[in-house]
Design a protein around this motif. Structure first.
Motif, PDB file in Angstrom:
ATOM      1  N   TYR A  87     -19.843 -22.437  26.359  1.00  7.25           N
ATOM      2  CA  TYR A  87     -20.211 -22.569  27.763  1.00  7.25           C
ATOM      3  C   TYR A  87     -20.366 -24.041  28.181  1.00  7.25           C
ATOM      4  O   TYR A  87     -20.357 -24.345  29.375  1.00  7.25           O
ATOM      5  CB  TYR A  87     -21.487 -21.802  28.073  1.00  7.25           C
ATOM      6  N   GLU A  88     -20.484 -24.938  27.225  1.00  4.12           N
ATOM      7  CA  GLU A  88     -20.524 -26.366  27.538  1.00  4.12           C
ATOM      8  C   GLU A  88     -19.216 -26.807  28.202  1.00  4.12           C
ATOM      9  O   GLU A  88     -19.202 -27.702  29.036  1.00  4.12           O
ATOM     10  CB  GLU A  88     -20.747 -27.177  26.255  1.00  4.12           C
ATOM     11  N   TYR A  89     -18.128 -26.161  27.840  1.00  4.03           N
ATOM     12  CA  TYR A  89     -16.812 -26.552  28.334  1.00  4.03           C
ATOM     13  C   TYR A  89     -16.383 -25.796  29.584  1.00  4.03           C
ATOM     14  O   TYR A  89     -15.611 -26.311  30.378  1.00  4.03           O
ATOM     15  CB  TYR A  89     -15.776 -26.400  27.218  1.00  4.03           C
ATOM     16  N   VAL A  90     -16.855 -24.572  29.743  1.00  5.67           N
ATOM     17  CA  VAL A  90     -16.665 -23.833  30.999  1.00  5.67           C
ATOM     18  C   VAL A  90     -17.759 -22.761  31.059  1.00  5.67           C
ATOM     19  O   VAL A  90     -17.858 -21.901  30.195  1.00  5.67           O
ATOM     20  CB  VAL A  90     -15.251 -23.220  31.158  1.00  5.67           C
ATOM     21  N   SER A  91     -18.600 -22.873  32.081  1.00  9.46           N
ATOM     22  CA  SER A  91     -19.685 -21.909  32.247  1.00  9.46           C
ATOM     23  C   SER A  91     -19.157 -20.650  32.920  1.00  9.46           C
ATOM     24  O   SER A  91     -18.082 -20.645  33.512  1.00  9.46           O
ATOM     25  CB  SER A  91     -20.811 -22.516  33.090  1.00  9.46           C
ATOM     26  N   ILE A 109      -7.467 -21.331  35.390  1.00  9.43           N
ATOM     27  CA  ILE A 109      -7.214 -21.867  34.048  1.00  9.43           C
ATOM     28  C   ILE A 109      -8.293 -22.883  33.713  1.00  9.43           C
ATOM     29  O   ILE A 109      -8.569 -23.790  34.511  1.00  9.43           O
ATOM     30  CB  ILE A 109      -5.833 -22.571  33.969  1.00  9.43           C
ATOM     31  N   ALA A 110      -8.876 -22.747  32.552  1.00 10.53           N
ATOM     32  CA  ALA A 110      -9.747 -23.775  31.980  1.00 10.53           C
ATOM     33  C   ALA A 110      -9.219 -24.003  30.566  1.00 10.53           C
ATOM     34  O   ALA A 110      -9.099 -23.054  29.784  1.00 10.53           O
ATOM     35  CB  ALA A 110     -11.200 -23.311  31.940  1.00 10.53           C
ATOM     36  N   ASP A 111      -8.832 -25.230  30.260  1.00 12.85           N
ATOM     37  CA  ASP A 111      -8.234 -25.487  28.949  1.00 12.85           C
ATOM     38  C   ASP A 111      -8.580 -26.885  28.473  1.00 12.85           C
ATOM     39  O   ASP A 111      -9.003 -27.752  29.235  1.00 12.85           O
ATOM     40  CB  ASP A 111      -6.715 -25.311  29.015  1.00 12.85           C
ATOM     41  N   TRP A 112      -8.335 -27.081  27.195  1.00 10.55           N
ATOM     42  CA  TRP A 112      -8.506 -28.388  26.565  1.00 10.55           C
ATOM     43  C   TRP A 112      -7.497 -29.350  27.166  1.00 10.55           C
ATOM     44  O   TRP A 112      -6.332 -29.013  27.325  1.00 10.55           O
ATOM     45  CB  TRP A 112      -8.292 -28.277  25.065  1.00 10.55           C
ATOM     46  N   SER A 113      -7.914 -30.546  27.476  1.00 11.76           N
ATOM     47  CA  SER A 113      -7.044 -31.522  28.117  1.00 11.76           C
ATOM     48  C   SER A 113      -6.477 -32.523  27.124  1.00 11.76           C
ATOM     49  O   SER A 113      -7.177 -32.986  26.213  1.00 11.76           O
ATOM     50  CB  SER A 113      -7.831 -32.290  29.187  1.00 11.76           C
ATOM     51  N   GLU A 130     -12.855 -34.175  20.576  1.00 17.81           N
ATOM     52  CA  GLU A 130     -14.026 -33.884  19.747  1.00 17.81           C
ATOM     53  C   GLU A 130     -14.132 -32.402  19.386  1.00 17.81           C
ATOM     54  O   GLU A 130     -14.756 -32.043  18.413  1.00 17.81           O
ATOM     55  CB  GLU A 130     -15.303 -34.362  20.425  1.00 17.81           C
ATOM     56  N   SER A 131     -13.539 -31.552  20.191  1.00 13.55           N
ATOM     57  CA  SER A 131     -13.521 -30.115  19.944  1.00 13.55           C
ATOM     58  C   SER A 131     -12.152 -29.593  20.316  1.00 13.55           C
ATOM     59  O   SER A 131     -11.365 -30.280  20.965  1.00 13.55           O
ATOM     60  CB  SER A 131     -14.580 -29.407  20.797  1.00 13.55           C
ATOM     61  N   GLU A 134     -13.498 -33.265  28.502  1.00 12.66           N
ATOM     62  CA  GLU A 134     -12.726 -32.730  27.376  1.00 12.66           C
ATOM     63  C   GLU A 134     -11.725 -31.654  27.804  1.00 12.66           C
ATOM     64  O   GLU A 134     -10.862 -31.269  27.041  1.00 12.66           O
ATOM     65  CB  GLU A 134     -13.703 -32.139  26.342  1.00 12.66           C
ATOM     66  N   THR A 135     -11.866 -31.193  29.031  1.00 11.82           N
ATOM     67  CA  THR A 135     -11.071 -30.065  29.507  1.00 11.82           C
ATOM     68  C   THR A 135     -10.538 -30.341  30.913  1.00 11.82           C
ATOM     69  O   THR A 135     -10.885 -31.346  31.530  1.00 11.82           O
ATOM     70  CB  THR A 135     -11.936 -28.791  29.561  1.00 11.82           C
TER      71      THR A 135
END
Length: 183
Positions: free
Chosen positions: A20-24, A131-135, A141-142, A174-175
């Motif tokens: 949830y830190e990356y997308v709530s 869409i929520a994804d790693w950038s 770091e993750s 990060e995303t």
């Protein structure tokens, strides 16, 4: 870009609330305003599927790995969840069958012209995709290696090429997040 599939033997790691830190949940819901027929693309263990299920009539948990569906079934699923084993480039839905679709941290696994063309086929006109994804611009770091990620500008271009209008797209630490509507 390399396309990989998350190792199903590590499925329990996907249940980490630290995601949830990356997308709530609230941010995810705001990306695509879930309603009606919804598809979670790359649903994995159902971590985010469960969060969206109360807002959808039916939610299709789409994953290429039966093992992920098995893990999700063992954990228990909401009554409105339907399991679909398929890749995004070959979705078993009728034209315009979906009101909404979303993907959390899996766009990099299916990003291709064929997959987005297929997504444009199954989402109804006026339907939303979140869409929520790693950038690729992230620190790395993750998530997957930076070499397997896409930047938000690449994702915007790909969605526009497939016939979507991108209403919102933003790079983050990060995303990235993207909201697109099918015209």
């Amino acid at each position: 870009m390399g396309f990989h599939t998350y190792d199903a033997e590590r499925a329990d790691a996907l249940e980490d609330p630290g995601r949830y830190e990356y997308v709530s949940v609230d941010e995810l819901l705001a990306l695509f305003d879930p309603e009606g027929e919804v598809a979670d693309l790359g649903s994995g263990t159902g971590f985010y599927t469960d969060d969206v299920a109360p807002y959808a009539e039916t939610i299709h948990a789409v994953d290429v790995q039966d093992e992920m569906h098995d893990f999700y079934r063992e954990e228990g699923t909401p009554d409105n969840v339907r399991f679909v084993t398929a890749g995004v480039e070959d979705l078993p839905f009728a034209d315009g069958a979906l009101d909404r679709a979303f993907s959390t941290m899996t766009y990099h696994e299916f990003a291709s012209a064929a997959a987005l063309t297929e997504l444009a086929r199954v989402v109804r006109p006026g339907g939303l995709v979140g869409i929520a994804d790693w950038s690729a611009e992230g620190e790395g770091e993750s998530g997957p290696p930076r070499s397997e990620r896409f930047g938000v500008a690449d994702a915007v271009s790909a969605f526009e090429d497939a016939g979507f209008t991108v209403e919102r797209a933003r790079e983050r630490r990060e995303t990235f997040v993207l909201r697109a509507v099918l015209e």
